[in-house]
Structure formats: structure tokens, C-alpha cells
Design a protein around this motif. Structure first.
Motif, PDB file in Angstrom:
ATOM      1  N   CYS A   1       0.846  -1.196   0.000  1.00  0.00           N
ATOM      2  CA  CYS A   1       0.000   0.000   0.000  1.00  0.00           C
ATOM      3  C   CYS A   1       0.883   1.248   0.000  1.00  0.00           C
ATOM      4  O   CYS A   1       1.997   1.223   0.508  1.00  0.00           O
ATOM      5  CB  CYS A   1      -0.881  -0.029   1.252  1.00  0.00           C
TER       6      CYS A   1
ATOM      7  N   THR B   1       0.668   3.664   1.838  1.00  0.00           N
ATOM      8  CA  THR B   1       0.983   4.012   3.226  1.00  0.00           C
ATOM      9  C   THR B   1       2.285   3.339   3.673  1.00  0.00           C
ATOM     10  O   THR B   1       3.051   3.914   4.452  1.00  0.00           O
ATOM     11  CB  THR B   1      -0.187   3.609   4.153  1.00  0.00           C
TER      12      THR B   1
ATOM     13  N   HIS C   1      -0.149  -4.041   5.776  1.00  0.00           N
ATOM     14  CA  HIS C   1      -1.433  -4.103   6.493  1.00  0.00           C
ATOM     15  C   HIS C   1      -2.549  -4.574   5.566  1.00  0.00           C
ATOM     16  O   HIS C   1      -3.700  -4.186   5.735  1.00  0.00           O
ATOM     17  CB  HIS C   1      -1.745  -2.735   7.104  1.00  0.00           C
TER      18      HIS C   1
ATOM     19  N   CYS D   1      -7.046  -2.985   2.371  1.00  0.00           N
ATOM     20  CA  CYS D   1      -6.879  -1.557   2.672  1.00  0.00           C
ATOM     21  C   CYS D   1      -7.378  -0.759   1.483  1.00  0.00           C
ATOM     22  O   CYS D   1      -8.278   0.058   1.615  1.00  0.00           O
ATOM     23  CB  CYS D   1      -5.441  -1.188   3.000  1.00  0.00           C
TER      24      CYS D   1
END
Ligand SMILES: [Zn+2]
Ligand SMILES: [Zn+2]
Length: 331
Positions: free
Chosen positions: A42, A44, A64, A150
Motif C-alpha cells: 500500500c 501508506t 497491512h 486496505c
């Protein structure tokens, strides 16, 4: 086990991630031990690795969007060994604050996050509090499910924050993993979708998924928008996205990090009741709703797989816009 840790946050060219060999983590009370079968990459994670986000846990294992198999459960009545399970961004909340008790646990000041406050899925094994683990829909491979955890969930919350009316006109700025899933959820609800992205490959993907138009990031969509979502972490796109809104329209900014927003002109960008909103993580209820939708509506999930040993390459490819759809690590 093999795992990647952020030794020293910095640009990907400085090699912030290092591959380690270390003991398998031990689940605490209430936690599950999970064998990782796929972990999405991701944006992030890139912000954690490059230091755009402050360090919450030194040497953290990022990741995640974890799909895995439960190996051992600790006093869990939700999962048994052998179950396929998902580990997502929200890892824990206090459960007692005014946000947690009013359906807004995504705003809990005491919330913790996988791959930021605690070790995530760039590893062969991971742990998760059973209360924050997700049941996953059938009909998808492990690699296809990872980005739903996500990219999919946040895209779904962004759609809600953008208040897309039934049959409305939605503009999507940036077309990576999250956007390509949000676009499908919007199309499934009858929206007309216009995509603005710099990548020609992503424009082709958008049109192939059913978008009505696809153009460059700063070009205007062919009609005024009821709603828009900014997925690209680029603050300079806020003014053109606001300007593309019809009267009363809403722009939701989906990212956790955004470069500086230029000065806005009140008349051009905000007047006529245009709304500008952010999107902050998600609640477990958002996740359950989206995963239920994925069980009944078959999403086309575009992925590029990398072996776990190439996690740094996958992140560098994401940094340079070389990934179409979602990158997924496979141990
Ligand atoms: Zn709370
Ligand atoms: Zn994410």
C-alpha cells in the motif's frame, strides 16, 4: 522466519528496508498467530518507509493487507486454526472514548495500526487481535483478496465520504489500487465514473472497467461532477478537483498523506456549497460492509505479484508509478 523491517526511514533509493531472519512472533492473549499467504503493498507502506509518516515503532515490519491462515488461536471464538483470515490497517482502538462509542472508531485518539504501531505482513508470520481480524469472502485467491483489505476498504469509505448520489457523476483523481476498486463499487451502484490520471496504462484499465471517460490529471472531466475522490497524494490536484464539482458537490481526499494544497480561491473552488472532506482510516463496520459487498459483487482485482524477497523492489516500483493495479507480496 523472513521479515522486512524499516531500519532507517528515507527515500527508497537509500534502502530503508532490510530483510531479516528472526523468530516467529508469539501471539499475546486474545491474538491469533497467522501464516502469511499474501500481503498487499500500500502507498501508506511507502510513507512509513520513506519517513513521510512519523516513526511509531522503531524497526517496524510494514504491511497491512495481510491474507493468511490461522495457525493458533488464543481464546478466540471467531476463528479456528485453518481459517483464512485478513489483517488490515486498524489494529486496535480504546473502545471507550466518545468516538469508539458512537460508531466512529476510526477517529479514536488511542487507535493503533498494523505495520506502523505493530509489526505487519512483510513477513512469513504475523499476529492480530482476533477482534480486529476479518473474515474473508470466498471466490477470490489470496493474492486477489490482499488489496481489498486496505485499498478496497478505504476506497469504500472514501465513496461514502464523497456522498455520491444514486446514479451520480463521480470523478476519480489518481487510479491506483484503491481507486480501481472504488470505481467498481461506484459503477455497481449506477454511478457514471470519470477518471483523471497521469498514467496511460491506468487510463486504459479505467476504461476497461467501465469508466465513461479517462484523461490526464489536470484536464477537466467532460461534465460537472456531483462527487470527486482524490486518491493521488498530490495537493496541487485539490483546486482542479474542486473546480470540476457542480454546485453542492463534494470532494473527499482519500490519502493519509498529501503534499501541500495551494492557495484556494473562494469563488472558484468553494463557493456554491462545495464541500472538501478528508477520509481517516476506517471502522470495522466499513470493512465488514465492503467485504460483504465483495462476496456478492465480484470485483476484478488487478494485481502484480512479487516474491516476499523483493519487497523493496515492489515499494520502489510503487514509488515510481510502475505498478498497475495493486502490488502483492507472496512469501
Ligand atoms: Zn476510542
Ligand atoms: Zn493501506
Amino acid at each position: 522466519m523472513r521479515a522486512w523491517r524499516v531500519r532507517e526511514p528515507g527515500p527508497m533509493s537509500t534502502g530503508p528496508l532490510v530483510e531479516c531472519s528472526e523468530p516467529v512472533p508469539r501471539p499475546a492473549a486474545g491474538e491469533l498467530l497467522v501464516r502469511v499467504r499474501a500481503c498487499g503493498v500500500c502507498r501508506t507502506d511507502l510513507h512509513v518507509a520513506e519517513g513521510d509518516l512519523p516513526v511509531h515503532r522503531s524497526g517496524v515490519v510494514p504491511g497491512h493487507e495481510v491474507v493468511g491462515e490461522v495457525l493458533a488461536g488464543s481464546r478466540s471464538d471467531r476463528f479456528v486454526p485453518g481459517d483464512r483470515v485478513g489483517i488490515a490497517w486498524i489494529r486496535g482502538t480504546c473502545g471507550t472514548c466518545r468516538y469508539c462509542t458512537s460508531g466512529a472508531e476510526n477517529l479514536c485518539p488511542g487507535s493503533t495500526y498494523t505495520g506502523w504501531d505493530a509489526d505487519g505482513g512483510y513477513a512469513e508470520f504475523a499476529t492480530v487481535d482476533a477482534a480486529y481480524a476479518h473474515r474473508l469472502p470466498g471466490g477470490y485467491s489470496d493474492v486477489e483478496l490482499a488489496p481489498l483489505l486496505c485499498a478496497g476498504i478505504i476506497g469504500y469509505r472514501a465513496l461514502r465520504r464523497a456522498d455520491v448520489p444514486a446514479g451520480g457523476r463521480l470523478g476519480i483523481y489518481g487510479f491506483g489500487a484503491s481507486a480501481h476498486l472504488a470505481a467498481q463499487a461506484a459503477l455497481a451502484r449506477g454511478a457514471t465514473v470519470h477518471v483523471m490520471t497521469r498514467s496511460a496504462t491506468a487510463r486504459d484499465l479505467a476504461l476497461g472497467l467501465g469508466a465513461a471517460s479517462a484523461q490526464g490529471t489536470t484536464e477537466a472531466p467532460p461534465e460537472p461532477l456531483d462527487s470527486a475522490i482524490l486518491f493521488a497524494p498530490v495537493g496541487t490536484l485539490v483546486p482542479p478537483a474542486l473546480e470540476a464539482l457542480d454546485r453542492g458537490g463534494t470532494l473527499a481526499i482519500a490519502g493519509i498523506h498529501l503534499s501541500d494544497v495551494p492557495t484556494l480561491d473562494y469563488q472558484r473552488h468553494l463557493f456554491l456549497e462545495r464541500d472538501l472532506r478528508s477520509v481517516t482510516a476506517n471502522t470495522r463496520a466499513d470493512a465488514a460492509e465492503f467485504l460483504d459487498l465483495a462476496a456478492t459483487h465480484r470485483f476484478r482485482v488487478h494485481t502484480t505479484s512479487y516474491p516476499l524477497s523483493e519487497a523493496d523492489t515492489a515499494l520502489a516500483d510503487l514509488a515510481h508509478g510502475r505498478v498497475t493495479g495493486a502490488a502483492v507480496l507472496v512469501p
